[in-house]
Design an enzyme around this catalytic site. Structure first.
Site, PDB file in Angstrom:
ATOM      1  N   LEU A 522       0.991  -1.412  -0.315  1.00  0.00           N
ATOM      2  CA  LEU A 522       0.371  -0.100   0.137  1.00  0.00           C
ATOM      3  C   LEU A 522       0.855   1.174   0.175  1.00  0.00           C
ATOM      4  O   LEU A 522       0.365   2.115  -0.576  1.00  0.00           O
ATOM      5  CB  LEU A 522      -0.922  -0.189   1.520  1.00  0.00           C
ATOM      6  CG  LEU A 522      -1.765  -1.220   1.169  1.00  0.00           C
ATOM      7  CD1 LEU A 522      -2.493  -0.957   2.387  1.00  0.00           C
ATOM      8  CD2 LEU A 522      -2.772  -0.748   0.299  1.00  0.00           C
ATOM      9  N   GLY A 523       2.148   0.946   0.644  1.00  0.00           N
ATOM     10  CA  GLY A 523       2.700   2.470   0.675  1.00  0.00           C
ATOM     11  C   GLY A 523       3.735   2.235   1.426  1.00  0.00           C
ATOM     12  O   GLY A 523       4.156   0.976   2.619  1.00  0.00           O
ATOM     13  N   GLY A 525       6.491   4.498   4.932  1.00  0.00           N
ATOM     14  CA  GLY A 525       6.392   5.926   6.182  1.00  0.00           C
ATOM     15  C   GLY A 525       8.460   5.390   6.615  1.00  0.00           C
ATOM     16  O   GLY A 525       8.623   4.307   6.195  1.00  0.00           O
ATOM     17  N   PHE A 527       8.598   3.480   9.186  1.00  0.00           N
ATOM     18  CA  PHE A 527       8.222   2.496   9.831  1.00  0.00           C
ATOM     19  C   PHE A 527       9.267   1.794   9.669  1.00  0.00           C
ATOM     20  O   PHE A 527       9.785   0.998   9.473  1.00  0.00           O
ATOM     21  CB  PHE A 527       7.343   2.913  10.705  1.00  0.00           C
ATOM     22  CG  PHE A 527       7.170   1.104  11.796  1.00  0.00           C
ATOM     23  CD1 PHE A 527       6.900   0.023  11.126  1.00  0.00           C
ATOM     24  CD2 PHE A 527       7.638   1.515  13.050  1.00  0.00           C
ATOM     25  CE1 PHE A 527       7.264  -1.263  12.130  1.00  0.00           C
ATOM     26  CE2 PHE A 527       7.497   0.087  13.579  1.00  0.00           C
ATOM     27  CZ  PHE A 527       6.815  -0.583  12.754  1.00  0.00           C
ATOM     28  N   GLY A 528       8.162   1.860   7.939  1.00  0.00           N
ATOM     29  CA  GLY A 528       8.535   0.148   6.780  1.00  0.00           C
ATOM     30  C   GLY A 528       7.910   0.351   5.947  1.00  0.00           C
ATOM     31  O   GLY A 528       6.587   0.753   5.953  1.00  0.00           O
ATOM     32  N   PRO A 529       7.542  -0.451   5.010  1.00  0.00           N
ATOM     33  CA  PRO A 529       5.972  -0.846   4.172  1.00  0.00           C
ATOM     34  C   PRO A 529       5.125  -0.799   4.754  1.00  0.00           C
ATOM     35  O   PRO A 529       5.311  -1.875   6.190  1.00  0.00           O
ATOM     36  CB  PRO A 529       6.939  -2.050   3.144  1.00  0.00           C
ATOM     37  CG  PRO A 529       7.890  -2.581   4.607  1.00  0.00           C
ATOM     38  CD  PRO A 529       7.918  -1.977   5.292  1.00  0.00           C
ATOM     39  N   VAL A 530       3.873  -0.641   4.092  1.00  0.00           N
ATOM     40  CA  VAL A 530       2.354  -1.039   4.387  1.00  0.00           C
ATOM     41  C   VAL A 530       2.049  -2.051   3.660  1.00  0.00           C
ATOM     42  O   VAL A 530       2.086  -1.627   2.558  1.00  0.00           O
ATOM     43  CB  VAL A 530       1.499  -0.175   5.056  1.00  0.00           C
ATOM     44  CG1 VAL A 530       0.490  -0.594   5.737  1.00  0.00           C
ATOM     45  CG2 VAL A 530       2.488   0.895   6.726  1.00  0.00           C
ATOM     46  N   LYS A 544       1.636  -3.262   9.055  1.00  0.00           N
ATOM     47  CA  LYS A 544       3.007  -2.545   9.064  1.00  0.00           C
ATOM     48  C   LYS A 544       4.220  -3.281   9.870  1.00  0.00           C
ATOM     49  O   LYS A 544       4.338  -3.804  10.496  1.00  0.00           O
ATOM     50  CB  LYS A 544       2.267  -1.321  10.181  1.00  0.00           C
ATOM     51  CG  LYS A 544       3.095   0.023  10.279  1.00  0.00           C
ATOM     52  CD  LYS A 544       2.869   1.152  10.877  1.00  0.00           C
ATOM     53  CE  LYS A 544       3.458   2.558  11.025  1.00  0.00           C
ATOM     54  NZ  LYS A 544       2.722   2.994  11.830  1.00  0.00           N
ATOM     55  N   ASP A 641       3.294  13.823  15.598  1.00  0.00           N
ATOM     56  CA  ASP A 641       3.346  13.896  14.205  1.00  0.00           C
ATOM     57  C   ASP A 641       2.111  13.323  13.475  1.00  0.00           C
ATOM     58  O   ASP A 641       1.907  13.236  12.468  1.00  0.00           O
ATOM     59  CB  ASP A 641       4.427  12.932  13.798  1.00  0.00           C
ATOM     60  CG  ASP A 641       4.799  12.975  12.604  1.00  0.00           C
ATOM     61  OD1 ASP A 641       5.086  13.908  12.263  1.00  0.00           O
ATOM     62  OD2 ASP A 641       5.165  11.397  11.875  1.00  0.00           O
TER      63      ASP A 641
END
Length: 833
Positions: A522-523, A525, A527-530, A544, A641
């Site tokens: 999905l995308g 960030g 933190f890492g990929p989702v 996540k 955030d």
């Protein structure tokens, strides 16, 4: 001879008719004409003719002497106005006070005898002696009285204005009813500020059940202050007795009378009054001698939750209507559109003989018109009394100050409000399985069984397993073993704090995401990929996955688990569970079909999907979510955030705040802190946080203001470009607002759907939130009210970081280390928590 006597008497009368009185008494031989005043002995009050507001009509009234604005507390002829300069006030021998329409006329337009609701014997201070020399006296209490001049008893009155209040209750004046005399005293509003005749509202004691003060508009209840509990009225939150209060309240409830009065603690230092306005607002105000003006101490209704029975039966009002625990909405469709007037019903029906009770705290007690009370019962006797009567729906302690008395309710419980402080408990009748007794018994039994059969073996088994893993990993890879030990310890602690959080096996997550296929991604960030996944039972989830190259790690992972697992709100993303196996660390969330807000709002084509009602709904949802984090959750949460990419949208475009890896938890009265390492996203960070590392709930308010302006305009704050200046979005919005051109900020995609008033209010609220000084920014509870209201808003001051240069200077001059991103991904390096 007779003509000489008549001439003498005429001169005598004319002399007194034109006398301006500076004393506190008037005799039968004297009169008061328009322009004359009668002053109390201490100079606190005056009585005479006056015209209210812009009216030219004349009335006889009493007012404060030293107030800078005419403040009338009593009116005699409120229904019978006089033309200007024509009235005369006289005291006649039969102890009657009258108003004539002119000096020469004998036409009485008002008299004290006709103003009484009953005969003159209804006075609480009646004299049985024949009339001697009656005098009219204005007391320093504001009470206008008729008494005998030679009577030695200073409180022996034939008539007093305190028995006939208008719209104001003064210290020492009573509200209530005397059952012996039949005299009832209550307040009735002026029709308008220019017309003192009786208006639509009245404020009086209702004594059909346990007495309570009720405001009515004509015959319809508009507001209820609540019943007296020994400390105060249940509708006003009081955490402890008001020992140093400026006034003391007295409530009398017996077979002779039901009355409420208050007296000043220090009569020489404070003037105080309770009055009701023509619009139906009750106000308690005190006089400030230095400014000769009034200061409002208390106003009711204070907010929409004070509207009578706004949320129906068995429901409480906070910002929205909420059913009591173990109750469900009577009409679910109405409830979903925030209409709670139909109230709630029990999940399980009552059975009478086997019923129990469930305790609820921190509430304004329900309407007591259908109630019964006993001052001498204790709480256990009260419970038994209620339990024996199948019509009894609840009970409570009558007097919490003395810890005594019994108050029980019959019929549905209505008009409750969440006070957010535990002042008084109420015990509501419930089916046996939902009662406190059943819950406690079940909980105790379960704890004992778990302790004996599960916890002890699990503890020793886990200990052995951890020790075995430690030995294995020490032989194979010391560093990997140490990391795993720390992870297991932290996550086990987290699981113990919230047993509802599901632990997923790695194999099930791999299966759900098709082995983390790119087609499911999905995308990505900080933190890492989702990834999108589908569990075996068909539930869609978002996975996540912590990237091995991510600057975030175990601390952020634990922070998300602890924070989100304990937060339950419709505008916060729901954490379903987590996976911790081998070197993998993953969080499993509910799936949001519409992805993140930034993927739509900043897309030239897709943002057309968000019309104005949808955007306004998203703005309000984010505000309510932040309010819950800052105020209503078990621990105060500062997100740190908040940005468009961290707001997810479900299938109905309901906003959900996500990504709590950088959030900070506070307890008690803590409001903020500082940090050596700034984390977050420039463009959304407040000035005090970006430059000095100081963060608080007001830092989140700043981020919300930026996000609000982005939603309205469809433009990003950072990267914003305008040909005629170098301001960012905040500076551009501020410039347009100062030039009264805020309409130009609104997204062109909204031109056919937006509400002008809502859009203008949203822009102004956004500018209030992004003001440079944290002290100038509103808190989120005020933001929610301002977005929902229609009244005027404060003028915003200059925003922080209103140009791109401001942000660059902040990056260069910051006294703390910073790790940040421009807008899309948050990069962090955290200090110790």
């Amino acid at each position: 001879m007779s003509s000489i006597i008549e001439l003498f008497l005429s001169c005598f009368v004319i002399f007194y008719l034109h006398k301006s009185y500076a004393v506190d008494t008037m005799t039968v031989a004297e009169s008061l004409t328009d322009g004359d005043t009668l002053t109390s002995a201490g100079g606190i009050f005056k009585m005479g003719f006056f015209s209210p507001g812009n009216s030219t009509n004349r009335y006889v009234g009493i007012w404060y002497t030293n107030a800078s604005v005419l403040t009338v507390v009593w009116v005699a002829n409120r229904q019978f106005p006089l033309p200007k300069n024509s009235g005369v006030l006289q005291l006649v021998r039969n102890r009657n006070l009258i108003i004539l329409d002119s000096i020469q006329s004998n036409n009485t337009i008002w008299s004290s005898s006709s103003s009484s609701s009953s005969s003159s014997s209804s006075s609480s201070h009646i004299s049985k002696k024949p009339a001697l020399n009656p005098v009219l006296q204005l007391l320093d209490s504001g009470n206008l009285v008729i008494r005998d001049e030679n009577d030695q008893n200073p409180e022996n009155f034939h008539w007093q204005s305190f028995d006939h209040p208008v719209d104001t209750l003064l210290p020492g004046m009573k509200l209530g009813i005397n059952f012996k005399t039949g005299l009832e005293t209550y307040l009735s509003s002026w029709k308008t500020s220019d017309d003192p005749s009786p208006g639509d509202y009245n404020y009086r004691f209702d004594y059909t059940g346990y007495p309570q003060l009720i405001m009515r508009k004509k015959s319809i209840i508009s507001f209820r202050l609540g019943s007296w509990n020994g400390l105060g009225f249940s509708g006003i939150p009081i955490s402890k007795p008001a020992i140093n209060a400026s006034y003391k309240i007295d409530l009398i409830v017996n077979e002779n009378e039901v009355s409420y009065t208050y007296n000043l603690v220090n009569k020489s230092s404070t003037f105080s009054k309770l009055s009701i306005t023509p619009s139906g607002t009750a106000q308690r105000i005190s006089f400030v001698k230095q400014t000769k003006s009034w200061r409002v101490l208390f106003t009711a209704p204070a907010d929409h939750c004070d509207e009578y029975s706004r949320c129906g039966a068995y429901s409480t009002c906070s910002l929205l209507c909420q059913c009591l625990d173990k109750f469900t909405p009577r009409n679910q469709k109405e409830w979903e559109v925030n209409d709670g007037s139909s109230g709630c019903v029990r999940v399980k029906n009552l059975e009478c003989k086997t019923d129990g009770f469930r305790k609820y705290s921190g509430l304004k007690l329900p309407d007591t018109r259908f109630s019964w009370f006993d001052k001498n019962m204790n709480l256990e006797e009260c419970e038994m009394k209620c339990l024996k009567n199948c019509s009894c729906m609840a009970y409570a302690r009558l007097n919490i100050l003395e810890g005594s008395g019994c108050l029980i309710w019959f019929g549905d419980l209505v008009d409750m409000k969440d006070l957010s402080v535990n002042v008084q408990d109420i015990y509501v009748r419930m089916a046996s399985s939902d009662s406190d007794h059943a819950v406690l018994k079940s909980s105790d039994d379960k704890k004992k069984k778990v302790m004996i059969k599960v916890l002890l073996p699990l503890f020793f088994g886990t200990l052995i397993m951890v020790m075995s893993l430690m030995v294995c990993y020490l032989r194979k890879k010391k560093r990997t073993q140490m990391n795993m030990e720390g992870r297991l310890r932290n996550i086990n602690e987290t699981r113990n704090e919230d047993m509802e959080l599901q632990l997923f096996a790695l194999q099930s997550v791999i299966k759900a995401t098709k082995n983390f296929s790119l087609s499911c991604k999905l995308g990505e960030g900080g933190f890492g990929p989702v990834y999108k996944g589908i569990l075996d039972e068909g539930q869609e989830v978002a996975v996540k996955r912590l990237s091995k190259t991510s600057t975030q790690g175990l601390e952020e992972f634990k922070n998300e688990v602890i924070c989100i697992a304990k937060l339950q709100h419709r505008n916060l993303v729901k954490l379903i569970g987590y996976c911790m196996e081998d070197d993998e660390m993953m969080l499993i969330y509910e799936y949001m079909p519409n992805n993140s807000l930034d993927s739509i709002i900043f897309d030239g084509k897709r943002r057309k999907l968000l019309d104005w009602p949808t955007r306004y709904h998203i703005i309000n949802g984010i505000a309510r979510g932040l309010l819950y984090l800052h105020q209503d959750s078990r621990l105060r949460i500062i997100h740190r955030d908040l940005k468009a990419s961290n707001v997810l949208l479900d299938s109905d475009m309901n906003p959900k705040i996500s990504d709590f890896g950088l959030a900070r938890r506070f307890g008690g009265n803590e409001m903020g802190s500082n940090t050596r390492m700034v984390v977050g996203t420039y463009g959304y960070m407040s000035p005090e946080y970006a430059v000095h590392g100081l963060f608080s709930v007001k830092s989140d308010v700043f981020s919300f203001g930026v996000l609000l302006l982005e939603i309205v305009s469809g433009k990003k704050n950072r990267g914003f470009f305008q040909q005629d200046h170098s301001d960012n979005l905040l500076g551009h919005a501020w410039r347009l607002y100062k030039e009264d051109r805020s309409m130009e900020l609104i997204d062109e995609a909204l031109l056919e759907s937006f509400s002008v008033s809502e859009a203008m209010r949203s822009i102004q609220v956004g500018l209030l939130c992004v003001q440079h000084s944290p002290g100038d920014r509103p808190n989120m509870s005020s933001v929610v009210v301002m977005l929902a209201g229609e009244g005027s808003l404060p003028e915003p001051k200059q925003p922080g970081f209103f140009t791109e240069d401001n942000i660059l200077q902040a990056q260069c001059s910051s006294s703390v280390a910073t790790q940040f991103s421009v807008n899309e991904v948050t990069i962090t390096l955290l200090d110790g928590r």
